[in-house]
Design a protein around this motif. Structure first.
Motif, mmCIF file in Angstrom:
data_model
loop_
_atom_site.group_PDB
_atom_site.id
_atom_site.type_symbol
_atom_site.label_atom_id
_atom_site.label_comp_id
_atom_site.label_asym_id
_atom_site.label_seq_id
_atom_site.Cartn_x
_atom_site.Cartn_y
_atom_site.Cartn_z
ATOM 1 N N LEU A 1 -7.273 2.570 -5.091
ATOM 2 C CA LEU A 1 -7.789 1.284 -4.629
ATOM 3 C C LEU A 1 -7.480 1.086 -3.138
ATOM 4 N N THR A 2 -8.495 0.693 -2.398
ATOM 5 C CA THR A 2 -8.282 0.298 -1.006
ATOM 6 C C THR A 2 -8.498 -1.202 -0.815
ATOM 7 N N SER A 3 -9.198 -1.848 -1.762
ATOM 8 C CA SER A 3 -9.485 -3.274 -1.641
ATOM 9 C C SER A 3 -9.367 -3.941 -3.006
ATOM 10 N N LEU A 4 -8.553 -5.003 -3.070
ATOM 11 C CA LEU A 4 -8.327 -5.728 -4.320
ATOM 12 C C LEU A 4 -8.451 -7.218 -4.037
ATOM 13 N N ARG A 5 -9.361 -7.888 -4.772
ATOM 14 C CA ARG A 5 -9.562 -9.320 -4.575
ATOM 15 C C ARG A 5 -9.590 -10.040 -5.920
ATOM 16 N N PHE A 6 -8.682 -10.964 -6.116
ATOM 17 C CA PHE A 6 -8.738 -11.951 -7.189
ATOM 18 C C PHE A 6 -8.827 -13.294 -6.479
ATOM 19 N N HIS A 7 -10.013 -13.910 -6.475
ATOM 20 C CA HIS A 7 -10.290 -15.045 -5.601
ATOM 21 C C HIS A 7 -11.001 -16.168 -6.356
ATOM 22 N N LYS A 8 -10.553 -17.388 -6.105
ATOM 23 C CA LYS A 8 -11.143 -18.585 -6.720
ATOM 24 C C LYS A 8 -11.121 -18.504 -8.246
ATOM 25 N N LEU A 9 -9.916 -18.263 -8.760
ATOM 26 C CA LEU A 9 -9.672 -18.239 -10.201
ATOM 27 C C LEU A 9 -8.600 -19.285 -10.487
ATOM 28 N N PRO A 10 -8.983 -20.557 -10.655
ATOM 29 C CA PRO A 10 -7.999 -21.643 -10.743
ATOM 30 C C PRO A 10 -7.054 -21.549 -11.925
ATOM 31 N N ASN A 11 -7.415 -20.779 -12.946
ATOM 32 C CA ASN A 11 -6.560 -20.640 -14.124
ATOM 33 C C ASN A 11 -5.795 -19.314 -14.132
ATOM 34 N N LEU A 12 -5.778 -18.643 -12.991
ATOM 35 C CA LEU A 12 -4.977 -17.428 -12.852
ATOM 36 C C LEU A 12 -3.581 -17.846 -12.401
ATOM 37 N N THR A 13 -2.585 -17.625 -13.240
ATOM 38 C CA THR A 13 -1.234 -18.117 -13.006
ATOM 39 C C THR A 13 -0.231 -16.965 -12.962
ATOM 40 N N GLY A 14 1.040 -17.333 -12.823
ATOM 41 C CA GLY A 14 2.097 -16.333 -12.849
ATOM 42 C C GLY A 14 2.358 -15.711 -11.489
ATOM 43 N N SER A 15 3.053 -14.607 -11.514
ATOM 44 C CA SER A 15 3.512 -13.959 -10.281
ATOM 45 C C SER A 15 2.739 -12.678 -10.015
ATOM 46 N N ILE A 16 3.039 -12.053 -8.887
ATOM 47 C CA ILE A 16 2.418 -10.780 -8.531
ATOM 48 C C ILE A 16 3.203 -9.658 -9.208
#
Length: 334
Positions: free
Chosen positions: A100-115
């Protein structure tokens, strides 16, 4: 006040973001079995949500929505999960996509927790955008192990605690977005030692204490530290030899004598509103022909606004609510 012009890097990133939001072109018959296994695990992590409806065994994983592959190898190089009502946390299986060179999780209001720490396995990752979600907890210091990062965007989340000083060891970083979170404590003094002097966006947090003077020694193009609780002197950013173009320190508790500053020659944005800055506006401001945004309202400035073509570009809202500032566009000096 004139409308703000976003820094060129932000414009380019936005353009790349829009282009990357579309499904990647098909790579017929190619689908690395290990990559496919990781993607299926990500789909299962979100309970086979409709967002992943195209992720089926009847097509190659490089044809799946939000998946981008290398045209040569067919290995997954991009994963984009954008603007949905997915419920859950970041899956640890993202660490099982090693190219992977590019990873986007964007505008997901119910995505919670830590990295998840598994992200540290992505040693080719250049762009990491986890923005406009509901991620929380501290910003993990292990992100400094992603040595290929050029963009790190964690903005518009619920991250709290201190900014890890170790982020300054990222050698290729061009933009750091930690704005719109709940971060507290000081700006790390180590931020003066970024090898690449990235654009720094730390606004809308609870950062406090003085800005480290050592930051003046780094050739930053953009700093946005607005809407925090920063205090003390920030005049060290003002030097004619400083290459910076964009300074936003508005809505803090900064205090210094504005009459003694020297303006960076290439300055295009200067926003200092809602602080405790005193003194007068130097006449040299009228040499800044590229200045498109200027605001010193709600401070403790006095004296006449120096007449000139630059100061005349801005209306009363750029100057009002000061101690005794006068002259056009404000009331005449007595």
């Amino acid at each position: 006040m004139a409308a703000k012009s976003p820094p060129m890097l932000s414009i380019l990133l936005f353009s790349v973001f829009i282009l990357s939001s579309s499904p990647a072109p098909a790579i017929a018959g190619k689908c690395n079995k290990d990559d496919k296994k990781a993607l299926i695990a990500i789909k299962a992590h979100f309970n086979d949500a409709y967002h992943f409806a195209s992720w089926t065994n009847t097509s190659a994983c490089c044809d799946w929505y939000g998946v981008e592959c290398s045209p040569d190898s067919g290995r997954v190089t991009g994963l984009y999960v954008i603007q949905d009502n997915l419920v859950g946390t970041l899956p640890s299986a993202i660490g099982d996509l090693p190219l992977l060179t590019s990873l986007r999780f964007h505008k997901l209001p119910n995505l919670t927790g830590s990295i998840p720490e598994s992200i540290t396995k992505l040693q080719s990752l250049s762009v990491l955008i986890l923005s406009w979600n509901s991620l929380s907890g501290p910003i993990p210091s292990f992100l400094n192990s992603l040595r290929a990062l050029t963009v790190l965007d964690l903005s518009f989340n619920l991250f709290s605690g201190a900014i890890p000083p170790s982020l300054s060891s990222l050698p290729n970083l061009l933009a750091l977005h930690l704005d719109r979170n709940q971060l507290s404590g000081p700006i790390p003094s180590s931020f003066s030692s970024f090898p690449s002097s990235p654009d720094l966006y730390l606004s809308h947090n609870h950062l406090s204490g003085p800005i480290p003077p050592s930051l003046a020694s780094s050739p930053f193009d953009t700093i946005d530290f607005s809407r925090n609780n920063l205090s003390g002197d920030a005049s060290f950013f003002f030097s004619s030899s400083n290459p910076i173009t964009h300074i936003d320190l508005s809505r803090n508790q900064l205090s210094f004598d504005f009459s003694k500053v020297n303006f960076p020659a290439n300055l295009t944005v200067l926003d200092l509103n809602h602080n405790m800055i005193f003194g007068s506006i130097p006449a040299e401001i009228n040499k800044l022909t590229g200045l498109s945004d200027f605001n010193v309202s709600y401070n403790r400035l006095c004296g006449e606004i120096p007449p000139g073509t630059v100061t005349a570009k801005f209306d009363e809202f750029s100057y009002f609510h000061n101690k005794c500032l006068c002259g056009p566009p404000l009331a005449a000096c007595k």
